[in-house]
Design a protein around this motif. Sequence first.
Motif, short mmCIF file in Angstrom:
data_model
loop_
_atom_site.label_atom_id
_atom_site.label_comp_id
_atom_site.label_asym_id
_atom_site.label_seq_id
_atom_site.Cartn_x
_atom_site.Cartn_y
_atom_site.Cartn_z
N LEU A 95 -5.10 -0.63 -0.18
CA LEU A 95 -4.49 -1.50 -1.19
C LEU A 95 -5.29 -1.50 -2.49
O LEU A 95 -4.72 -1.52 -3.58
N GLY A 135 -11.01 -9.05 0.69
CA GLY A 135 -9.57 -8.82 0.85
C GLY A 135 -9.18 -7.60 0.05
O GLY A 135 -9.87 -6.58 0.06
N ALA A 136 -8.07 -7.69 -0.70
CA ALA A 136 -7.63 -6.59 -1.54
C ALA A 136 -7.98 -6.83 -3.00
O ALA A 136 -7.46 -6.15 -3.89
N GLU A 186 0.82 -1.21 0.00
CA GLU A 186 0.00 0.00 0.00
C GLU A 186 0.86 1.25 0.00
O GLU A 186 1.90 1.31 0.64
N SER A 238 -8.49 -3.22 3.76
CA SER A 238 -7.66 -3.33 2.56
C SER A 238 -8.04 -2.28 1.51
O SER A 238 -7.66 -2.39 0.34
N ASN A 278 -10.70 -6.95 7.45
CA ASN A 278 -9.41 -6.25 7.41
C ASN A 278 -9.53 -5.04 6.49
O ASN A 278 -10.19 -5.09 5.45
N LYS A 297 -15.41 -2.07 6.33
CA LYS A 297 -14.52 -2.86 7.18
C LYS A 297 -15.33 -3.42 8.35
O LYS A 297 -15.62 -2.73 9.32
#
Length: 210
Positions: free
Chosen positions: A96, A64-65, A9, A93, A91, A133
């Motif tokens: 990212l 996720g990312a 990131e 992300s 999480n 999130k």
Amino acid sequence: MANLIVLEEREVKPKGLNPQNKVDEEKLRGYFFDEDYEKLKLLQEVPRFDHSFEQTTLFYPGCGADIFYPLHYLELFPKLKEINFILVDENDSFGLIKTQLDEVGISFEEERKNKNKIKFYWEDKLVNLEFIKEYIKKAFPKIPQYHIYFEKAFRIMREHIPYYEQSVFDKLASGGVIISDSGFEEVEMERISVPLELSSYGEMVMGRKK
């Protein structure tokens, strides 16, 4: 030997909306394992969907990312000009995701009041993306009705959530589409013929709610 994917990131300043975005295909490919990238060509064998929803929402839990897989699947909806993405992960992300978009040449606009929302163009489609999130079990009751459910590498997590698949299907709009790399065997939907190899499990599932 598989290629190495490194996600790092960095701070990205929004550059605004640009309908003329040109994706750097070489950098884009770097976010996929070589075998997975080649498998995306199998999408050409999947029937296209003729959607006419006024506002279309794609829901992606445990993202996720990952941003590029659901974007590639938008080619299955050729008439779609605008879509809302709701991405949920426990999480954070989001940074990212913005980094990856910037790296491949996709500029975006960030909402002033809600820093978890951005807008950008992917090919000819305007994507309104919201990142949440939160653990999916807690977030799901607050998710609005959606038209596309997208799932990838999430089955271990959802095994801990009772009646998850049926709950997902119940909130899916009539005529909506399930796209998942596994599961949904007990859900009564119109099955779409799709290459099983699109899933890393070899169990790709796609169907429409009647």
